[in-house]
Design a protein around this motif. Structure first.
Motif, PDB file in Angstrom:
ATOM      1  N   GLU A 130     -29.469  17.450 -17.290  1.00 50.95           N
ATOM      2  CA  GLU A 130     -29.074  18.546 -18.184  1.00 50.95           C
ATOM      3  C   GLU A 130     -29.039  19.867 -17.416  1.00 50.95           C
ATOM      4  N   LEU A 131     -30.055  20.081 -16.582  1.00 52.86           N
ATOM      5  CA  LEU A 131     -30.123  21.321 -15.809  1.00 52.86           C
ATOM      6  C   LEU A 131     -28.950  21.433 -14.838  1.00 52.86           C
ATOM      7  N   TYR A 161     -35.922  19.661 -22.718  1.00 57.20           N
ATOM      8  CA  TYR A 161     -37.243  20.074 -22.246  1.00 57.20           C
ATOM      9  C   TYR A 161     -38.303  19.815 -23.313  1.00 57.20           C
ATOM     10  N   GLU A 171     -38.934  16.099 -23.692  1.00 59.72           N
ATOM     11  CA  GLU A 171     -39.726  15.589 -22.563  1.00 59.72           C
ATOM     12  C   GLU A 171     -41.188  16.027 -22.665  1.00 59.72           C
ATOM     13  N   ALA A 172     -41.402  17.258 -23.087  1.00 62.19           N
ATOM     14  CA  ALA A 172     -42.760  17.800 -23.179  1.00 62.19           C
ATOM     15  C   ALA A 172     -43.577  17.133 -24.272  1.00 62.19           C
ATOM     16  N   ASP A 206     -30.459  22.045 -22.598  1.00 61.18           N
ATOM     17  CA  ASP A 206     -31.598  22.060 -21.670  1.00 61.18           C
ATOM     18  C   ASP A 206     -32.903  22.219 -22.433  1.00 61.18           C
ATOM     19  N   PHE A 207     -32.911  23.191 -23.332  1.00 58.89           N
ATOM     20  CA  PHE A 207     -34.137  23.492 -24.069  1.00 58.89           C
ATOM     21  C   PHE A 207     -34.575  22.302 -24.917  1.00 58.89           C
ATOM     22  N   THR A 260     -31.568  12.666 -18.742  1.00 58.98           N
ATOM     23  CA  THR A 260     -32.789  13.296 -18.235  1.00 58.98           C
ATOM     24  C   THR A 260     -32.638  14.816 -18.263  1.00 58.98           C
ATOM     25  N   LEU A 261     -33.768  15.495 -18.262  1.00 62.04           N
ATOM     26  CA  LEU A 261     -33.776  16.959 -18.196  1.00 62.04           C
ATOM     27  C   LEU A 261     -33.112  17.429 -16.904  1.00 62.04           C
ATOM     28  N   HIS A 262     -33.399  16.763 -15.805  1.00 63.95           N
ATOM     29  CA  HIS A 262     -32.809  17.140 -14.521  1.00 63.95           C
ATOM     30  C   HIS A 262     -31.277  17.139 -14.593  1.00 63.95           C
TER      31      HIS A 262
END
Length: 140
Positions: A92-93, A134, A137-138, A130-131, A88-90
């Motif tokens: 990754e962050l 993102y 996901e977008a 992250d990018f 998930t992005l979370h």
């Protein structure tokens, strides 16, 4: 490192593995014109800047971009082979947060520059992941 952008372009064309005739055809240029534009000896023919990106794409190379960036004390970072390593992005962050924390602690603790440089590269890689996460996901 080559001395001029034209040296870089000639090297890129040589290293592409594609015949110059095929490249000229792909660029929509007559072969003789293309060869004149690349020639060191022919000072009357110039390769136009608008051809740079199509030529880089045709050669599948970013050598000219790296050359130009280095002349401006910059660097080029590719996202081609970046794949998020968390689901998930979370997550990754959170990876990036930890990497950045380690990087800052290393500087605070006055660790050797080579250690800090290695941590910097980890931070850069994490931010790239992250990018990409993102963007993925977008677009879902």
């Amino acid at each position: 490192m080559p001395d001029s952008i034209m040296d870089v372009l000639r090297e890129m064309v040589r290293a592409s593995g594609k015949p110059a005739k095929a490249l000229a055809r792909e660029l929509g240029k007559p072969y003789t014109t293309f060869m004149r534009e690349l020639s060191q000896a022919d000072t009357g023919a110039k390769l136009g800047v608008e051809l740079l990106l199509p030529l880089m794409r045709a050669c599948d190379s970013i050598l000219p971009l790296r050359f130009l960036a280095s002349r401006m004390d910059c660097r080029v970072v590719s996202l081609r082979n970046v794949t998020p390593d968390k689901p998930t992005l979370h997550e990754e962050l959170l990876d990036s947060y930890e990497a950045l924390t380690q990087y800052h602690r290393a500087m605070r603790d006055r660790q050797p520059p080579e250690n800090v440089a290695a941590l910097r590269e980890t931070v850069i890689r994490q931010v790239q992941e992250d990018f990409v996460a993102y963007i993925q996901e977008a677009t879902e």
